[in-house]
Design a protein around this motif. Sequence first.
Motif, short mmCIF file in Angstrom:
data_model
loop_
_atom_site.label_atom_id
_atom_site.label_comp_id
_atom_site.label_asym_id
_atom_site.label_seq_id
_atom_site.Cartn_x
_atom_site.Cartn_y
_atom_site.Cartn_z
N LEU A 427 0.64 5.51 7.06
CA LEU A 427 1.01 6.88 7.39
C LEU A 427 0.12 7.35 8.54
CD1 LEU A 427 2.39 9.63 6.93
CD2 LEU A 427 0.64 10.12 5.21
N ARG A 447 5.91 -1.56 7.62
CA ARG A 447 6.39 -0.23 7.29
C ARG A 447 5.39 0.79 7.81
NH1 ARG A 447 9.91 -3.21 6.43
NH2 ARG A 447 11.27 -3.42 4.61
N LYS A 449 5.05 5.22 8.78
CA LYS A 449 5.59 6.58 8.83
C LYS A 449 4.72 7.39 9.77
CE LYS A 449 7.10 10.41 5.89
NZ LYS A 449 7.26 10.88 4.49
N GLU A 451 4.24 11.27 11.46
CA GLU A 451 4.60 12.68 11.35
C GLU A 451 3.73 13.52 12.27
OE1 GLU A 451 5.96 13.08 6.68
OE2 GLU A 451 3.93 13.62 7.24
N VAL A 471 9.57 5.47 10.00
CA VAL A 471 10.04 6.83 9.75
C VAL A 471 9.26 7.73 10.70
CG1 VAL A 471 10.24 8.71 8.10
CG2 VAL A 471 10.59 6.36 7.34
#
Length: 862
Positions: A427, A447, A449, A451, A471
Amino acid sequence: MEAGDLPLELWRVILAYLHLPELGRCSLVCRAWYKLILSLDSTRWRQLCLGCTECRHPNWPNQPHVEPESWREAFKQHYLASKTWTKNALDLESSVCFSLFRRRKERRTLSVGPGHEFDSLGSALAMAGLYDRIMLFPGVYEEPGEIALKVPVEIVGRGKLGEVVLLASIEQHCSTTHLCNLVFMPAWFSPIMYKTTSGHVQFDNCNFENGHVQVHGPGSCQVKFCSFKNTHVFLHNVPLCVLENCEFVGSENNSVTVEGHPCADKNWAYKYLLGLIKSSPSFLPTKDSDFLMSVDLESRDQAWSPKTCDIVIEGSQSPTSPASGSPKRGSKETEGGDDGERVVQTPDSSDGGMSPSGEDEDDDQLMYRLSYEVQGPRPVLGGSFLGPPLMGASIQLPSCLVLNSLHQELQKDKEAMALASSVQGCLIRKCLFHEGKGGVFVCSYGRAKMEGNVFRNLTYAVRCIHNSKIVMLRNCIHRCLASGIFLRLEGGGLIAANNISHNGEAGVDIRKRSNPLILCNQIHHGLRSGIVVLGNGKGIIRSNRIFSNKEAGIYILYHGNPVVSGNHIFKGRAAGIAVNENGKGLITENVIRENKWGGVDIRRGGIPVLRSNLICLGYSDGVVVGDEGKGLIEGNTIYASGLHVQSNEALHITANVIHANGDRGITVAQSIQLTRVANNSISCNRQSGVKVEAQCKVELRGNGIYDNRGHGIITKGDSTVVIENDIIGNRGSGLQLLPRSDTKVIKNRIHSFRAYGIAVRGRSKALVQDNIIFQGKSSKTIFQQIANNRECIMQNNKFLVFKKKSDTWHLVNPPARPHLDHPLRGPSAVPGGQKVTAMATRITARVEGSYHNNRSIFCTIL
């Protein structure tokens, strides 16, 4: 003791001297004191937050000038995060302490530096116990060999950040470590500054320069308020790592690499990190965002209520039979060359297709009426599109065409919601990447993510390859030398609500079987295309604003096959959507407007399905089908743009509304194989409704061709079939057959206001059979033919002329065209959860006298 005993301002001055434990105890006295402590947000809580050695400004590095919503909440998050590394301390101590009566061991603080207990980090670690704190005082500490961390410890720099420099290569062999307020540089023998393969490491407020940081699964890390200068962070098979409020600058390669599928074996810190992430403020939207476009708030039912109007035509006499004729001398009507495009010399207006009667009619003119109501595809145009465009007018779209917010998209798409809510791998949140080669590289089933990050002045921002998933939510990506986001080799994931602009290549580049979900982004001012899909790339591209890009807003080529739905693509300096080099794709329900080139450009083997789009107000044609272009063009509304075909491939143009375009409605300039034009409504165009050039093969079937300012249909084609069309109310001839054309005209209903129903020019080969031809202006006849043209065969046609003022003709049996035998049904599901809604249009027209205020107020699409 009540807070009201002293003025509130005085209490705040007194409480400003208290530290965190005292503030906590004061908040437990009573409700009034609790509220009083909370009211210190911009004073004492701000001081505590900024004075903490573990953190910097809560909005650093992206928005350090912006105050957080709550300083107390920001400090709380920092405090809780700083304690994550010790969450398993009691568990470890209980495993080595077998006596219930043994006292808990207190943490020691070991001081390192000139004049202190230890002179090097290595010597202090040799004496450290579980969870001891090692305090490094200002200085430069160079370790000659690799340092192994064998017990959980906390290493903290004393003083301002930058005063404690550590030149070392550290490898962690213990369960947890915390490092704070340090500057890391690599030792002379290794570029690796820190490495862990199983434990959890937490970095707070540190600087890393010119080296590597490596974390291997099941190891994990939490990094906050750190700077990485020319430093590479490598995360391999990590189950969960958090990089938050960090700065990455000047990388010679990728700043962060996330490689490998997240390890199934998770260390002790996994559940604590997961809980910390879920408790922190989320970037997921909780309510609808503001509309990105202005909205016509008139309800759909009211705006599109069907109406029945009349065409009123005035004449001076009643011809009784078809015969050849010529324009009256002195008339303002002149033929313009072989094509006869400019048939009436009238003052220019913005009506886009008004069909007036003559300006010099006598008062005793007779009147007759031709009444019709047209059923067609479902409406997509609101009140602002009823007439032709006005220069400088603002665009107002009906509510059904306004973009969905991210919240709305996530609510209707469970796959997208699951991706947006997932936390796996790495993340990266609220970080700044700039002035380097690459931002984040995700590969080999990795993977990640991301933001709320900012990527700027890089070669590229994010690369996702080899079955990896990303993501990306609410990031800002701009001024990259190459593409902003690059996916290939089956990369995928969710790219949503990002601002992607001013990049040297595509904003998003999708290749080699990659299949991302791209929602609600703003992709604009790119130096090339907004989104590129090629090399068997796929993807679902939905509800994005794609505008002001130098090349195509969306470019599909080399077997790219995306689903492009519900986007606004506008003000590009080239085409809105370009499909070339065997590109495919389902392109549906988009608003494509105000682009310099074609709204949609199909060439060189492109074979898309173009369905239910609004293509309008372009500076060139609405849809261009160039050399070797093919596909299906169905159910679109093309307004103020037109459709141009110049292809050697078979093409289907079906059930479109082609209205108020500045040139012709449809131009077929080249068509060696058959171009089928069926069930379209072609109305109010500034020149002819349809023009077919020489050597073209075209079938026109079931169309309604109304109120165009030129002829209804002009053809030079070698093989043109005009069958079962309504060609009504055009200013020029309803149908004009030019020399050397070969045309079959069968079972049509044809009428012209001021010219002939059918005009045969020169040596044309034609079969005119079973048509109904209405009388136009009384000074004209219904049919014009060269007297000695024996190749024009007339059979079983019906000619209707008016006899008295009250005559009314109706388009019945069948009703006015277009008709859809198998109408598009909507909404219908398509892959990826998209909805395709078919269009149905009701067209009504009325003409009385001549122009009113230089614009059409009669020809409408409702």
